[in-house]
Motif scaffolding. Structure first.
Motif, PDB file in Angstrom:
ATOM      1  N   THR A 160     -54.009 -48.199   6.890  1.00 11.87           N
ATOM      2  CA  THR A 160     -53.811 -47.313   5.741  1.00 11.87           C
ATOM      3  C   THR A 160     -53.941 -48.130   4.461  1.00 11.87           C
ATOM      4  OG1 THR A 160     -52.285 -45.902   6.999  1.00 11.87           O
ATOM      5  CG2 THR A 160     -52.209 -45.739   4.593  1.00 11.87           C
ATOM      6  N   ASP A 164     -64.472 -44.268   9.263  1.00 16.55           N
ATOM      7  CA  ASP A 164     -64.533 -45.135   8.083  1.00 16.55           C
ATOM      8  C   ASP A 164     -65.316 -46.417   8.336  1.00 16.55           C
ATOM      9  OD1 ASP A 164     -63.073 -43.453   6.386  1.00 16.55           O
ATOM     10  OD2 ASP A 164     -61.171 -44.196   7.161  1.00 16.55           O
ATOM     11  N   GLN A 175     -55.534 -43.304   2.045  1.00 17.83           N
ATOM     12  CA  GLN A 175     -56.072 -42.745   3.283  1.00 17.83           C
ATOM     13  C   GLN A 175     -56.004 -43.765   4.418  1.00 17.83           C
ATOM     14  OE1 GLN A 175     -59.693 -40.480   3.064  1.00 17.83           O
ATOM     15  NE2 GLN A 175     -59.307 -39.827   0.952  1.00 17.83           N
TER      16      GLN A 175
END
Length: 239
Positions: free
Chosen positions: A118, A42, A63
């Motif tokens: 998260t 990410d 996610q």
């Protein structure tokens, strides 16, 4: 009379009884992998030079990143914030909000940290973050900005300083000297005019979008808002 000697396992099997097998801790709960921050999926590397690695971090709602290790001084600018949960290998989880526009400095030189983030919100979490590759300060000298309302200091660390800059349409930052390399991160879109040194009325024109970043170098600087809406960005300079 002959007796048949059964093993304990055979005997248990004949009685339809089986021993309780307790898996080892490593089998029952394998550790999640830990990767370097610039290798975390990410964290998208978008710019890099000898001083910094700049990443666009995008975490969709619900996610999580992988566990990643931060071992370099780290500047994180929240473009689109959200509530998040930080998980660690060796301490309790922490819930907090990454607020849009905030700046977080991680003093990780010499004492690294591993975490997993998260996105517990309902919208995309986007950040522009950069790692400083070398231990600082690097000796570029104490940086400063003009004493104008357009400049608001948002970071003052030994390795990097940062200012939030707000220029109204047509407004100039006025000429100043940047002593070290840096990173510029934009919160709004617009037309940026950068004065070309020793060439009066000659400007480099760039159109930028929200979340854009650029590397900057030492030298004379004058920035003019060439658009018709406010131009807002954070200007970071290594020390």
């Amino acid at each position: 009379m002959k007796y048949l000697k059964l093993s304990s396992l055979s005997l248990l099997a004949s009685l339809n009884v089986f021993p309780l097998v307790i898996p080892s801790a490593s089998f029952a709960a394998e550790k999640e992998p830990v990767v370097a921050t610039n290798l975390e999926p990410d964290h998208h590397v978008i710019l890099e030079n000898q001083y910094v690695t700049v990443m666009r971090v995008m975490i969709p709602p619900g996610q999580s990143t992988l566990f990643h290790e931060q071992h370099l001084d780290y500047v994180n600018t929240h473009i689109d914030g959200s509530p998040v949960r930080a998980s660690y290998p060796d301490k309790p989880v922490k819930d907090f909000e990454m607020k849009s526009g905030n700046v977080k400095f991680g003093n990780h030189q010499g004492h690294s940290e591993v975490d997993k983030i998260t996105n517990t919100g309902t919208t995309l979490n986007m950040q522009i973050a950069f790692e400083i590759k070398q231990a600082g300060p690097l000796g570029f000298g104490g940086s400063s900005r003009p004493a104008l309302p357009a400049f608001q200091q948002v970071l003052d660390a030994k390795s990097v300083k940062g200012w939030k800059v707000t220029l109204q349409p047509g407004e100039s930052s006025h000429l100043y000297t940047q002593k070290g390399p840096g990173v510029r991160i934009f919160f709004t879109e617009g037309r940026v005019l950068e004065a070309i040194p020793d060439r009066p009325n000659r400007n480099k024109e760039t159109w930028v979008h929200k979340g854009d970043a650029m590397l900057t170098a030492a030298g004379p600087v004058e920035i003019i808002n060439g658009g018709d809406t406010p131009l807002i960005f954070n200007d970071y300079e290594l020390q």
